[in-house]
Design an enzyme around this catalytic site. Structure first.
Site, short mmCIF file in Angstrom:
data_model
loop_
_atom_site.label_atom_id
_atom_site.label_comp_id
_atom_site.label_asym_id
_atom_site.label_seq_id
_atom_site.Cartn_x
_atom_site.Cartn_y
_atom_site.Cartn_z
N HIS A 94 -2.76 -14.89 -1.54
CA HIS A 94 -1.79 -13.78 -1.46
C HIS A 94 -0.45 -14.26 -0.92
CE1 HIS A 94 -0.79 -9.44 -0.42
NE2 HIS A 94 0.10 -10.12 0.27
N GLU A 95 -0.49 -15.01 0.18
CA GLU A 95 0.77 -15.43 0.82
C GLU A 95 1.50 -16.48 -0.02
OE1 GLU A 95 1.81 -13.52 3.02
OE2 GLU A 95 -0.10 -12.59 3.51
N HIS A 131 3.62 -14.99 -2.71
CA HIS A 131 4.94 -14.50 -2.28
C HIS A 131 6.03 -15.56 -2.43
CE1 HIS A 131 4.28 -10.50 -0.63
NE2 HIS A 131 3.27 -10.90 0.12
N GLN A 183 9.26 -12.26 2.82
CA GLN A 183 9.03 -10.89 3.30
C GLN A 183 9.96 -10.51 4.45
OE1 GLN A 183 4.50 -11.41 3.51
NE2 GLN A 183 4.76 -9.24 3.04
N GLY A 185 -1.19 -11.90 7.49
CA GLY A 185 -0.38 -12.95 6.88
C GLY A 185 1.02 -12.45 6.59
N CYS A 211 -0.68 -5.41 1.70
CA CYS A 211 0.48 -6.26 1.96
C CYS A 211 1.43 -5.50 2.87
CB CYS A 211 1.16 -6.59 0.63
SG CYS A 211 2.65 -7.59 0.80
N LEU A 212 1.99 -6.19 3.85
CA LEU A 212 2.94 -5.52 4.76
C LEU A 212 4.18 -5.04 4.02
CD1 LEU A 212 2.66 -7.87 7.87
CD2 LEU A 212 1.69 -5.58 7.59
NI NI Z 1 1.91 -9.68 1.14
#
Ligand code: NI
Length: 158
Positions: free
Chosen positions: A130-131, A134, A51, A46, A88-89
């Site tokens: 999670h997304e 953000h 991000q 995701g 998380c990236l």
């Molecule tokens: Ni993330």
């Protein structure tokens, strides 16, 4: 394919609230394509627009069942509970235990700005939560129970 730079924790763009998308434009369409490319390149499941430094309410997800694009997403139902590792990236190489609903229903718009709804259980429910966090400037690290730990490169990150 155009990869965007993934912002990492400490970058203040990740703490900001994103703005709704009111109409589809070629530029936003390109952003979505780039977000998918960037997510797949980074082996993530995701990615949210902030991000990659863009404060718009856009999320892409693929837990291995095909791409999901969410514009202006909102959680409209949730139930149950799951506790598991999350990554998380924007926090590369780390993971931590987070409790999330086990079932989530999301309302959003698709790339043609048509209303869509998705239901997710397990990993997909976790990815939705999670997304979407953000988009309001929140990171999973705020919710981690215990310590963050290092993960090897072959583990999935969200
Ligand atoms: Ni993330």
């Amino acid at each position: 394919m155009a990869l965007r730079t993934i912002r990492v924790e400490g970058d203040e763009v990740l703490t900001k609230v994103s703005r709704p998308v009111d109409k589809m434009t070629p530029r936003i369409h390109d952003l979505i394509t780039d977000m998918l490319d960037t997510m797949y390149d980074a082996m993530g499941v995701g990615l949210a627009a902030p991000q990659v430094g863009i404060l718009k309410r856009i999320v892409v997800i693929d837990i291995g069942e095909g791409p999901i694009v969410l514009i202006n997403p909102e959680i409209i139902e949730k139930s149950g509970e799951q506790t598991g590792d999350e990554g998380c990236l924007s926090v590369p190489g780390m993971a931590g235990q987070v409790t999330r609903p086990n079932y989530v229903k999301v309302k959003a718009q698709d790339e043609d700005m048509n209303e869509v709804e998705y239901e997710g259980e397990g990993l997909l429910a976790r990815a939705f939560c999670h997304e979407l966090d953000h988009l309001d400037g929140h990171m999973y690290t705020e919710l981690v129970e215990g310590e963050l730990h290092h993960v090897s490169y072959d583990e999935d990150e969200e």
